[in-house]
Design a protein around this motif. Structure first.
Motif, PDB file in Angstrom:
ATOM      1  N   LEU A  51      27.486  11.808 -87.978  1.00  0.00           N
ATOM      2  CA  LEU A  51      26.891  10.493 -87.771  1.00  0.00           C
ATOM      3  C   LEU A  51      26.013  10.084 -88.953  1.00  0.00           C
ATOM      4  O   LEU A  51      25.998   8.914 -89.361  1.00  0.00           O
ATOM      5  CB  LEU A  51      26.069  10.493 -86.484  1.00  0.00           C
ATOM      6  N   MET A  52      25.289  11.042 -89.532  1.00  0.00           N
ATOM      7  CA  MET A  52      24.439  10.715 -90.668  1.00  0.00           C
ATOM      8  C   MET A  52      25.280  10.395 -91.907  1.00  0.00           C
ATOM      9  O   MET A  52      24.963   9.471 -92.674  1.00  0.00           O
ATOM     10  CB  MET A  52      23.473  11.868 -90.947  1.00  0.00           C
ATOM     11  N   LYS A  53      26.351  11.138 -92.141  1.00  0.00           N
ATOM     12  CA  LYS A  53      27.234  10.833 -93.263  1.00  0.00           C
ATOM     13  C   LYS A  53      27.874   9.455 -93.090  1.00  0.00           C
ATOM     14  O   LYS A  53      28.015   8.698 -94.061  1.00  0.00           O
ATOM     15  CB  LYS A  53      28.309  11.917 -93.389  1.00  0.00           C
ATOM     16  N   GLN A  54      28.227   9.139 -91.864  1.00  0.00           N
ATOM     17  CA  GLN A  54      28.791   7.818 -91.589  1.00  0.00           C
ATOM     18  C   GLN A  54      27.780   6.717 -91.857  1.00  0.00           C
ATOM     19  O   GLN A  54      28.109   5.672 -92.425  1.00  0.00           O
ATOM     20  CB  GLN A  54      29.249   7.779 -90.127  1.00  0.00           C
ATOM     21  N   ALA A  55      26.520   6.932 -91.486  1.00  0.00           N
ATOM     22  CA  ALA A  55      25.471   5.934 -91.724  1.00  0.00           C
ATOM     23  C   ALA A  55      25.218   5.749 -93.215  1.00  0.00           C
ATOM     24  O   ALA A  55      25.042   4.619 -93.700  1.00  0.00           O
ATOM     25  CB  ALA A  55      24.190   6.355 -91.012  1.00  0.00           C
ATOM     26  N   LEU A  56      25.206   6.851 -93.974  1.00  0.00           N
ATOM     27  CA  LEU A  56      24.972   6.747 -95.417  1.00  0.00           C
ATOM     28  C   LEU A  56      26.124   6.043 -96.126  1.00  0.00           C
ATOM     29  O   LEU A  56      25.905   5.310 -97.103  1.00  0.00           O
ATOM     30  CB  LEU A  56      24.767   8.145 -96.007  1.00  0.00           C
ATOM     31  N   MET A  57      27.339   6.242 -95.667  1.00  0.00           N
ATOM     32  CA  MET A  57      28.478   5.578 -96.283  1.00  0.00           C
ATOM     33  C   MET A  57      28.537   4.102 -95.918  1.00  0.00           C
ATOM     34  O   MET A  57      28.945   3.267 -96.733  1.00  0.00           O
ATOM     35  CB  MET A  57      29.771   6.262 -95.838  1.00  0.00           C
ATOM     36  N   LEU A  58      28.121   3.770 -94.693  1.00  0.00           N
ATOM     37  CA  LEU A  58      28.195   2.386 -94.240  1.00  0.00           C
ATOM     38  C   LEU A  58      27.046   1.543 -94.773  1.00  0.00           C
ATOM     39  O   LEU A  58      27.236   0.390 -95.182  1.00  0.00           O
ATOM     40  CB  LEU A  58      28.205   2.353 -92.706  1.00  0.00           C
TER      41      LEU A  58
END
Length: 620
Positions: free
Chosen positions: A438-445
């Motif tokens: 979820l954190m990797k997804q937030a950083l990419m988005l």
């Protein structure tokens, strides 16, 4: 009728009664009850007990009338005859009562006898008929259970509010203990006792409210506000506040005082109308910008007390079944007061109370005019309501797209990180995405969040300076004005959460993992860019009505000289220490105050535009 004939009739009745009593042992209960029945009862078997009692009374009256006639003819009645007559009346009434009891016993449990009959019929009849009956009964049971489930689901709405968590005093007792809070309240009451001395005791009897607890020094509720039911649509009641004639008069006086920036006029209105909402809001803003936070909080609580006292009898907002549309002008102060009260609860450390008020703001108007959706995640994390936040992101408006917003994208990752650390949540870890994903997804988005967090928190680890230098995190602009505005709101609202060492390490490790992924496959970055553009396609800032300063913990202050003109718009007076770009304030230094006062009354003079040294009038 003569006395001799009366004696003969009574003897015959006694003989008949003795004969019936002797035959009770040999006869069946049905025959005995039939022999004891009054002949008129056989004809009136279907009548109820009241008619039978009425008939008994009529029989007694007839006997009494006959006795009176005999007394008038003979002038003397034997005492033995009267005693015999009363005995016969008692026996007749007792026989009627016994017959009634027999009737009750025969009519008892009609459902049981009906079930026995149906069972016998089903045993003797066709089996298909029994199957149809069973299928219908099961269908009825399923319908009942489905209805009960739907009722339970509607009652357990995600925005349903628990009133016990609205009280800041209760939350402070849970945090610090009852003894500490009680001693603090005693000290505060002794300090404010001087203010309460001049107040009459009769004015201290206040209504019991849920949102706030009224103070003793507040005036009594004057009933100047009320609420009306507009309509009921889709099982939701829509309401609107209504002003009385006296309140409308006070509102006109407030507009006049606001037009000339007369703060003394505002105070004068509160003297005669102590619960005028706009005047109390102005006074609360004045105290806030002057640094008197306790007085500002007290004025805000008075507003809430007045508006709750005006609630309609059917207005039950804690169940999520009531709407108070922001489009009505009379409803707008309630939203602004609730938002201010929510921030006051947060400053006192009552994050659970702030969360409940935030849920109330979301439930009153689905359009969310105050931007409560962009701080509900912050209060959930501060109140440690992690499971509720995950449910909210899935169930709110039956749409799971909340993770596209920058605040939910990062907050859900932190929420999952805290849930994974709990032992009771290890069973559900495999069913949901991990906190790292979820954190990797937030950083990419939303990569622009990281650089602003490093500057705001601040994050002093040298690793973050190296991470921010990467091409993904180097820019502070996303290309969408709406998204950039929401990112600024999130960083201003939630930067305190990132000061925890565990959360900082979690962010650092996730950012390094994202950089390693991009070095292997750069196409992922372009995919997330397309997702971001589809989620926020508009070039116009759709959230410009939400000021970033409204989501800040810092309380701005103004010098006393500038406080006189803050009534233009207190929110625009200070915007993170900078003047707003769209409304710069004209420089009025070294000007005559009386000249400025008369000049402000001219309709063509605009103090919200920047000019040269001297104002220029624009005719139009």
């Amino acid at each position: 009728m003569s006395a001799r004939l009366m004696k003969k009739i009574l003897k015959e009745q006694e003989a008949a009664l003795h004969q019936q009593d002797s035959e009770d042992d040999s006869e069946s209960p049905e025959s005995s009850s039939a022999s004891r029945r009054n002949p008129f009862d056989i004809l009136d078997e279907d009548e109820d007990e009241e008619k039978e009692q009425h008939n008994d009374c009529d029989d007694v009256d007839q006997v009494d009338k006959s006795e009176i006639n005999d007394r008038s003819s003979t002038g003397k009645v034997d005492t033995k005859q009267s005693s015999k007559k009363t005995d016969t009346i008692n026996t007749s009434t007792s026989s009627n009562q016994r017959s009634k009891k027999k009737k009750k016993k025969s009519n008892r449990n009609p459902q049981k006898s009906l079930d026995v009959m149906l069972e016998n019929l089903s045993l003797e009849g066709d089996s298909s008929c029994r199957k149809d009956i069973a299928s219908h009964s099961t269908e009825a049971k399923l319908l009942n259970t489905n209805n009960n489930k739907s009722v339970k689901k509607s009652s357990s709405s995600i925005l349903q509010i628990d009133p016990k968590f609205l009280s800041a005093e209760n939350e402070l007792r849970r945090i610090f203990g009852s003894k500490v809070v009680s001693s603090f309240e005693r000290n505060q009451q002794s300090g404010s006792s001087r203010q309460a001395r001049g107040i009459r005791r009769g004015s201290q009897n206040h209504r019991k409210t849920i949102l706030v607890h009224p103070s003793e020094h507040w005036p009594r509720w004057d009933g100047s506000l009320s609420m009306e039911l507009l309509e009921t649509r889709d099982e939701i009641n829509h309401f609107r506040y209504v002003h009385s004639a006296s309140y409308t008069q006070a509102q006109r006086a407030f507009e006049a005082a606001k037009a000339i920036h007369d703060l003394n006029g505002i105070v004068n209105i509160l003297v005669h109308h102590p619960y005028h909402i706009d005047s109390l809001i102005t006074l609360a803003e004045y105290y806030k910008f002057s640094g008197e936070l306790q007085m500002s909080s007290d004025a805000t609580a008075r507003c809430l007390y007045a508006m709750e006292c005006a609630w309609h009898a059917m207005f039950t907002p804690f169940l999520g079944k009531c709407q108070l549309q922001y489009s009505h002008d009379t409803n707008k102060p309630f939203f602004s007061v609730l938002f201010s009260h929510m921030k006051n609860m947060d400053r006192r450390g009552c994050h659970r109370s702030a969360l409940e008020i935030c849920k109330l703001l979301l439930s009153l108007d689905s359009d969310d005019p105050m931007g409560a959706l962009f701080c509900v995640d912050y209060y959930s994390l501060r109140a440690e309501e992690y499971s509720w936040l995950e449910r909210f992101s899935e169930e709110y408006k039956s749409d799971s797209s909340l993770w596209l917003f920058p605040n939910f994208s990062y907050s859900l990752a932190i929420c999952r990180f805290n849930l994974e650390s709990r032992e009771d949540d290890k069973k559900t870890e495999s069913l949901k995405a991990s906190s790292t994903d979820l954190m990797k997804q937030a950083l990419m988005l939303h990569p622009t969040v990281l650089k602003k967090l490093v500057a705001k928190v601040p994050l002093k680890d040298q690793t973050f300076s190296r991470v921010v230098g990467h091409s993904l995190f180097a820019s502070e602009k996303s290309g969408s004005l709406s998204l950039d505005h929401l990112v600024n709101i999130y960083v201003e609202r939630s930067y305190l959460i990132w000061r925890l060492p565990d959360i900082q390490k979690f962010l650092k490790d996730s950012a390094l993992t994202v950089i390693e992924m991009l070095e292997k496959k750069e196409a992922d970055s372009r995919d997330w860019t397309c997702v971001r553009k589809e989620a926020f396609p508009s070039d116009k800032n759709e959230y410009s009505h939400l000021l970033v300063s409204e989501f800040s913990d810092s309380v701005p202050t103004l010098p006393p000289d500038n406080l006189q003109n803050f009534m233009v718009d207190p929110r625009l007076a200070v915007n993170n220490g900078e003047q707003p770009a769209n409304r710069p304030v004209r420089d009025l230094s070294n000007r005559n105050a009386l000249a400025v006062l008369f000049e402000s009354m001219l309709p063509w003079v605009d103090y919200g535009t920047e000019h040269d040294d001297h104002p220029q009038d624009h005719e139009g």
